[in-house]
Each structure stands twice: as structure tokens, then as C-alpha cells.
Write an enzyme that holds these catalytic residues in place. Sequence first.
Site, mmCIF file in Angstrom:
data_model
loop_
_atom_site.group_PDB
_atom_site.id
_atom_site.type_symbol
_atom_site.label_atom_id
_atom_site.label_comp_id
_atom_site.label_asym_id
_atom_site.label_seq_id
_atom_site.Cartn_x
_atom_site.Cartn_y
_atom_site.Cartn_z
ATOM 1 N N LYS A 36 1.045 -1.795 -0.063
ATOM 2 C CA LYS A 36 0.465 0.149 0.128
ATOM 3 C C LYS A 36 1.317 1.280 -0.265
ATOM 4 O O LYS A 36 0.736 1.960 -0.715
ATOM 5 C CB LYS A 36 -0.985 -0.178 1.092
ATOM 6 C CG LYS A 36 -2.185 -1.425 1.146
ATOM 7 C CD LYS A 36 -2.751 -1.434 2.181
ATOM 8 C CE LYS A 36 -4.121 -2.293 2.773
ATOM 9 N NZ LYS A 36 -4.677 -2.565 3.429
ATOM 10 N N HIS A 87 1.015 -7.728 17.314
ATOM 11 C CA HIS A 87 -0.508 -8.733 17.056
ATOM 12 C C HIS A 87 -0.892 -8.962 18.760
ATOM 13 O O HIS A 87 -0.230 -9.033 20.021
ATOM 14 C CB HIS A 87 0.034 -10.212 17.029
ATOM 15 C CG HIS A 87 1.518 -10.190 17.293
ATOM 16 N ND1 HIS A 87 2.180 -10.778 18.460
ATOM 17 C CD2 HIS A 87 2.717 -10.555 16.086
ATOM 18 C CE1 HIS A 87 3.650 -11.546 17.964
ATOM 19 N NE2 HIS A 87 3.812 -10.887 16.659
#
Length: 670
Positions: free
Chosen positions: A68, A118
Site C-alpha cells: 500500500k 499482534h
Amino acid sequence: MSDDTAPPRPRKFAHGIDVIETHRIADVIRRHGDRFLNRVYTPDEIAHCRGRIPELAVRFAAKEAVMKALGTGIRGVGWKDIEILPNRRGKPLVFLYGRGAKRAEEIELRGLEISMTHLADLAMASVVGERASPRPKTPAARRQRPPPHPGERPPMKLVTAAEMRQLEAAAIAAGSSEAQLMEEAGLAVAQESWMLLGTLEGRRILVLAGPGNNGGDGLVAARHLYDWGAEVAVYLPAGHRDESRCDELRAREVPLLMGEDDPDGAQLRARLEAADLVIDALFGIGQRLPLDPASPVGRALAALSAVRAGSYQPPKVVAVDLPTGLDSDSGAVDPLLVVPDMTVTFGLPKVGMYQAPGSDAVGRVQVIDIGIPKEALNAVALELITSRWVRQHLPARPADANKGTFGRVLVVGGSSRYRGAVLLAARGAYRAGAGLVTIAAAEDLAAGLAPALPEATGCRCPPPREAPSPPRLRRRSARSGPPPVRPSSAPASPSPMTPARSPGPPSPIPPIAPAASSSTPMRSTPSPPWTTPRPGSTRGPSSPPPRRDGAAPPHHHPRSPARPSRRRPHGRRALGCVVVLKGAHTVVAEPGGAAALCPFANPLLATAGSGDVLAGIIAGYLAQGADPFTAARLGVYLHAAVAEAAEPEFGRAGLLAGDIADRLPVSSGT
Ligand SMILES: NC(=O)C1=CN([C@@H]2O[C@H](COP(=O)(O)OP(=O)(O)OC[C@H]3O[C@@H](n4cnc5c(N)ncnc54)[C@H](O)[C@@H]3O)[C@@H](O)[C@H]2O)[C@@H](O)CC1
Ligand SMILES: Nc1ncnc2c1ncn2[C@@H]1O[C@H](COP(=O)(O)OP(=O)(O)O)[C@@H](O)[C@H]1O
Ligand SMILES: [K+]
Ligand SMILES: [Mg+2]
């Protein structure tokens, strides 16, 4: 590659972020093991992660975040072109290889920093860096823009099916093979499909595969998508000529459904209803239209249409190379065509994707480089006019300029019926940046014109019966400066107009713009530099005017009048000048054989006088020193870009020709 001598491009942040559910990666690895690991991770990453799912998952998110930030999506940059490894202190670093590194160089990417985290079942990554702006934004930067030079990015070419086959042959002659090209194509379709869905795990994908190479691309895509974790099935309405590709899928236990085993279409309907994504790999550039609604392919498309129309959550559709039912050369559309969300097209876009009504039937277009040799692309004559090209070719506007720098335009015309035409053309010329615009109108009209455009100077034009001969006009313009432009709907003079040539710098005199709508024969005089007929108004093309209502002309395809490959040669060769064939997706062609297509079709332009504004705009660029082909391409693109930009405000109607001129500077800046 950045040029050391070029002024620095303005810089901006490049940012990318992505999040993934960790268990999805766990599931893919359980099902596909090393196949998945080797496809996505580098050997060093595999060694570093040692099978730890959170590490693998967060790297997966990181790679998407980097894609991206690179601004490419997953098209063009492979998973393994991006590697995330820790330094000695454990801080993760991003390494780019291959196409990833190339892209980073193109956008002058610096300092790509990554942060990963995470939490329970989620893994997330964010990357930020600094990149060069794609285009200069500030007026200062615009002034500093270096002049165009041949090393700049080549224009976007458009091909017919026959040209595409020649390019394919060139790629094969250069060492590729049909199988390799198909692998590239199928991989790209799989990657784009993944990008469109966001995630593959648990997603149902149905590939509709035809009997030829388009179907082959679909089978390769099916293989990858299955390997990456999607639930894939393939429907082959008419079987497939390459059994080995089918065998690759059978070995994976991908369901292959044959049309002949599903006579009432019930299985197909059930699969379509369950699908999140349908890949249309039925026919590509080999298709012959019209499609037979009773044929297996016809019935498959009708079923897809029905499911799309009748379902609460209809499947997305990706078309491979071309939507089935689109004529690659004319843009004609078969009634059975299902408009996809995206068309993944190979090598170069096809002409028909930029011709009405086809341009409304392709969804988002992704062009995939499958390794066609660059030299072979040079032989392709038709190009798409792009905003990048326009930015690179707008005349320079030096800060120390005076009005003489930007040339002079003479607009000749004006009749009581078309009194506004000269004004509109003059306005277009000024808004395009001409230094001085002079209107030569008959005495009785001239007085009324001055208040409407006080910026224009005037010069007397004899009444129509005593219109000046071309040599007289030329002499006059040499004396008084400006070159004559006659807007299209202003038949001021029964005599043909000829170009007036510049007496020399600093005021290059752009020649006149006679337009065919006034039915003036132009062959009896030296050729004008360009002319702006509409379809049907020149003698060459014999076809009727193109439909502008966007409706699919049923069974009216390969001979569609909107087909530039048919329309192109006649006018420009006969007239010996640049031809601007106006309409939805205007074509600009020059006598040497090159032609360019406008990417826009917009009914806001279908308003009286907009052609006059266009003539003036083109003259304005000529006055500033652009050659006729360049000036026409600039004018055609920016004229239509005004309508595109105005659409949020106006919708589909209500823009006036004068508004087009007045909004031009805004579209020139983008
Ligand atoms: N040209 C290239 O460089 C590449 C082409 N590739 C793919 O190959 C495609 C072209 O493949 P093919 O030449 O095999 O053609 P298609 O796969 O488009 O069509 C297959 C065959 O179907 C038959 N057919 C066409 N229209 C029909 C109709 N209305 N009813 C019944 N049968 C019909 C024809 O015999 C045709 O040859 C491209 O669109 C692209 O997807 C890729 O594999 C990669 C490279
Ligand atoms: N649907 C359309 N999409 C894009 N451009 C269009 C469309 N309809 C008309 N145009 C453009 O509008 C202009 C109309 O020119 P013309 O027919 O000469 O009008 P006029 O003579 O009234 O000025 C041309 O530039 C043409 O390309
Ligand atoms: K297709
Ligand atoms: Mg006109």
C-alpha cells in the site's frame, strides 16, 4: 530512475497499514503448508519465523502494508519482493527486491519504517516513509518542471486484438513462451482477485473458464487462488483444450464442472449463488460476436447476470483480459455481457475498452505487464491521452514571460446566427494561455462582441461576400499579428481558410482551425494543421455517427462506427493534417499514422458551442508553441477533463460551453 540534474520533486509521506486475523494464516498453512510459505515468504523469513504463526501472520500484514505504501496494490510487486527481518537489536527492517525495489526507486522512496503488533487473533503492521510526489503541485514547482524529453515514460498505448497477437509473438520471439505468458497472466488475475476480496480464506470463487487461452488464464488463476486458501471451483461450459491445466486442478481436488454434465444449469446456478467472486475467463481477444444465447457460454453468462441481479449479496466479478461480450476493437457490447468490477488486461489495454459503449462495460481496468518487449510496443500506433502525458506536455509558463511569449490567436468569423462562436473560441484560446486573442468579425457584429470579451482585440473583417482570399488573410495576419481561428459553427466566409504561418518568434502564429461542420472543402487549399470534424462530417468514414446514449447496440458490433482503427486513416491522410474526430472518446490522428484517444466520454460536453471552445483551446496551445498534434491532444484531453471534474457539481447536464472555457485552468493543473 531519478535524474540528478532535474529539480527535486516535492515529497510527501508514503503510508500503508494492514491487519489480518492470525487464525487465517494458521488455516492456510495447515492446508497448504510449504506451498504457501514458499510462495509468500523468503527463505530468511521462513528461517526466522520457524513456523511461529503470529510471526508469519504479522509479516503477511506487513507485506500488504508495504504494498500500500508503494502505491501498487499487490499488482506488480511479488510477496517475496518484500522481506521483513529484524536487525541485531530486534527492530524489524524492510528490504525490497526486484519489482519492489524498482517501484521504490521510481517514487524515490526513503526511510521506510515499519511497526508491527499482534493481539490475540489479530496481527497488524503499519509502514511509513517519504516519497516524491507524483506530480508538481505548487505553481513554483510547476514552473520548474523540466521540458519534456524523449526519455520520459512512454505513453499508454492501446491495441486491437490483431496487434496484441503480434506483441505476443514478439514476446515469444524474445524468449518467452505461450505457457509462460499464461502463467504471468493467471498469477496477476489471482493477485488482483485476492486484493479485491481482501482475504481469501473461506471465500468462494467460481472460475468460468472458456475453451481457449482466456480459459487457460482462468485455470492458472484458479490454481493460485486454491493454493492461497480460497475455496475454488471451475465451470467449463465447453470443456478445455489443454488437459494438463485441468489435471493440475484435479490433482488438488478442485471441483471441475463440465457444461455437458449440467444440462439444466442447476449446478452452475448453485455455485454462482454461493460465490463471493466470479472470474470471467470465458473469452478474451479470440471472441467472435454476437454471442449465441443458447450456447453453453451464452447460458453461463445469462445465469451470472440473473444471480447478480437477483441476489442480496451478489458476487463480485473479475474479467480476464476483456469482459466476455466486449468487442476488443470497436467497443461494441453484446447484450449478454456482464459488467465486471474489474478487468485485468494483459500487455496493453484494448482499444474497445476506451470506446463507447465498451468503456462503460469494463469496470476498473488493471493493466498487467506480462513481459512484452519494449521495442515491440513502439510499433503500436494508437495511444491513450493520459493526465501524466498532458502534464508533461503543457507549454512552459516561465515566470519572466510577457504576453508576447505566449503567442497570438486570430479568430475569424461571426454571423448573426452564430454570434457566440467567435467569443467562445476566443475565450477558449485565452483560458488555454494564449497571450493575445484578436477577433475578426464583420463590422455589424464586432461592436456587440467587445463588451462580451473586453480582453480580446478586434480587427475588421469584410462581410462574407468579400471575404479575403487566403493570401490576403495571411498578409493581414502577418501585419496585425494574430493567426486566424475559425470556430466550427461560424461559417463567416464562403472561401476556404488556410493556415497562416508565423513570421517568426517571439509570436508564433498558430494556424487557423477550420472545422468540417461548415462543410467548407479544404482540399483545394494548402492543408490546415488540424481540423475538427464530427463523425459523419468528413467524407472518408462512411459509417453513421456513434451512439452517444451509452446503450449497448444489440448485435451491432464489429462494424461499430466508433472504431478508431476504421475511422483513423481516411480523414487525416486525405486532408494531410491532424484530424480531431469529435465525440465520446475523441480521436486525434496525424498524417504520419499516429493517433491518440481521449479517455473520456461525458454528456456534459454535448452542448452547443463546446466544439468552438475546443477549437479555441487548441489554437491557444498552438500559439504557445505546441506542434499541431500535441496541441490537439492537450486541448481534447483538458476540454473533456473539465466535464469530468464538473460532474459532481452538475451531474450529467447543465454545463455551458462558456463554463468549459472558464474551468479549463483548473483541469490544466491536475
Ligand atoms: N495475446 C497474449 O499476449 C496473451 C493472451 N492470453 C490470453 O489468451 C486470450 C486469447 O486466447 P484465444 O486466442 O485462445 O481466444 P479466446 O480464449 O478468447 O477464445 C477461445 C476460442 O473460442 C472460440 N470462440 C470465440 N468466440 C466464440 C463464440 N462466440 N462462440 C463460440 N466459440 C467462440 C474461438 O475458437 C476462440 O479461438 C487472451 O484474451 C488472453 O486472455 C494470455 O494467456 C497471455 C498472453
Ligand atoms: N458524449 C460526449 N462525450 C465526450 N465528448 C463529447 C460528447 N458529446 C460531445 N462531445 C464533445 O463536445 C464537442 C462538441 O463539438 P461540436 O459538435 O462541434 O459542437 P458545437 O459546434 O456546438 O461547438 C466536441 O469536442 C465533442 O468531442
Ligand atoms: K474474459
Ligand atoms: Mg461545431
